[in-house]
Scaffold this motif. Sequence first.
Motif, PDB file in Angstrom:
ATOM      1  N   TYR A 111      39.901  61.274  56.973  1.00 36.77           N
ATOM      2  CA  TYR A 111      40.014  61.082  55.487  1.00 36.77           C
ATOM      3  C   TYR A 111      40.157  62.409  54.840  1.00 36.77           C
ATOM      4  O   TYR A 111      39.876  62.562  53.318  1.00 36.77           O
ATOM      5  CB  TYR A 111      38.774  60.206  55.161  1.00 36.77           C
ATOM      6  N   GLY A 407      41.152  52.090  59.667  1.00 33.70           N
ATOM      7  CA  GLY A 407      41.676  53.620  59.597  1.00 33.70           C
ATOM      8  C   GLY A 407      42.542  54.248  60.323  1.00 33.70           C
ATOM      9  O   GLY A 407      43.270  55.079  59.970  1.00 33.70           O
ATOM     10  N   GLY A 413      44.600  54.123  54.034  1.00 35.60           N
ATOM     11  CA  GLY A 413      43.155  54.503  53.767  1.00 35.60           C
ATOM     12  C   GLY A 413      42.937  55.959  53.414  1.00 35.60           C
ATOM     13  O   GLY A 413      43.349  56.603  53.718  1.00 35.60           O
ATOM     14  N   PHE A 460      37.309  48.592  51.166  1.00 37.96           N
ATOM     15  CA  PHE A 460      38.278  49.871  51.753  1.00 37.96           C
ATOM     16  C   PHE A 460      39.734  49.500  51.280  1.00 37.96           C
ATOM     17  O   PHE A 460      40.408  50.440  50.813  1.00 37.96           O
ATOM     18  CB  PHE A 460      38.408  49.676  53.483  1.00 37.96           C
ATOM     19  N   SER A 464      40.994  52.120  48.157  1.00 41.81           N
ATOM     20  CA  SER A 464      42.087  53.034  48.663  1.00 41.81           C
ATOM     21  C   SER A 464      43.540  52.869  48.181  1.00 41.81           C
ATOM     22  O   SER A 464      44.234  53.847  47.680  1.00 41.81           O
ATOM     23  CB  SER A 464      42.590  52.782  50.303  1.00 41.81           C
TER      24      SER A 464
END
Length: 482
Positions: A111, A407, A413, A460, A464
């Motif tokens: 991320y 993810g 994401g 999530f 996102s």
Amino acid sequence: MSDIFFVVLGVYVAIIMGIAIWSYFQTETEVDFLAAGRSIGPIVGGAVLAATQISAGTFVGTAGRHYLAGVSWVFPWLGLWTGWLVCAFFVAPKLRRLGALTVPDYISARYGSAKAGALAGVLIVVAYTIYLVAQFQAGGEIAEVVFGIRPLTAMLIIVASTALYTLLGGVRSSSYIDFLQTLIMVAALIVAVPVLLNQVGGGSPVAAVERSLDFLDTLDDRLVGWYYSPRELLAFAIAFGLSIAAAPYELTRFYSMRDERTVRKAIFVAIGFQVIIATSIMSIGMLMRVLFPNLPSQDQATATMALHVLPPVVGALLLVAMLSAIMSTVNSILLVTGAGVAHDLYGKFIRPDASQKHLVNANRVAIVVLAIIPLFFALQKLGDVQGIVLEQAKFIASFFFVPIVIGLNWRRGTAKGAVASMIGGFLACLVWTLWFQEHYFPLYGIDSVELGVGASLILFIMVSLMTKPNPGQTLEPFFGDK
């Protein structure tokens, strides 16, 4: 029995200390300490994964649940193995390809956010402190039943011995010791089941099984049917399956294996070991209910068997196997939580310029501190061992399944989505567990893990989609973007 046990235990301790000392001289960097120099093969790796997951929750807690609830408790195993398969095909290869040292390392890289990785490190420490409570409590139960010693004394011995070989050789020593421990566990269980079948009436094994099932049906027909409702068993299976697919103490083991192919082979080796262990544990729990239908605690079933049913040598081997199961899991948890503090927090935010030797020592200090904290809670006996293990599995699934498994397979994401997912899943599981589940579960059939994972997934996706996508260079190691 005690003389034979201490002889067997002495030989076992001598072997593991020899492995630990050898590993100490092979450990110079954090990669050596936390990933065994990326040297572990599929057979040892599979045994490591099996030993890490086969814990006090299995030898004491799962056998106890089969003693209490009979055959229906086998369904959580099916959820667990499904989680392993998800891990084998959708998680493990990508994690090994990244070449990180910890799960928070993966979170940070995937991320592009050091803060998201730090949050993951904190949550790991919280959840696995709960898991350590179960391991220490199980050790206390065994010691009290078999030797009549205080649970605290047994817990301190387990902490001291496990922490010592963890401190010396890190993942390298723990991997080869876990391999030894898996062989001991399988051997002890394979020998114990025929002995129990003979004790319930002799004759052929088939006849002994039939007599046992008839007795259990007379004692409580739920023992050979549905002690728990299918809906409850589904919730338990989901908790174990989703948590094992994203369990940091298992995922970090992939980083020590040679390559992606080794990782996938190791998972199937681990499932093979676990099928043998699961079948044996179910048999032991139910056969002990036939022989001792009114034990004061279900968690005393395996220790009572070792003391009163098995021949001395077999009983001693089983006790060592039970202690091995506890030690292997404690070792893995200490490595993960110690790395969460030393590598993911201290080494990245407090002393990013620290030398490799300093970071290895920081991991060792963190391991000692985190080994002591759960002792207080273990002495309180807040629940049965399997119940405590189940609760930590629900928390792990609630805050890690989505950012790790989803993810790795959904490129959209983002860091903010991952942070919202972890915090929201954790809080949803916590609030439902503490305040609402006991009252509302029978009415709505909602378990805390379902609410936690559901909240984590929704947050999530929503957060996102509302935030800026990660750049291509961040996604490239996972999705091949340029």
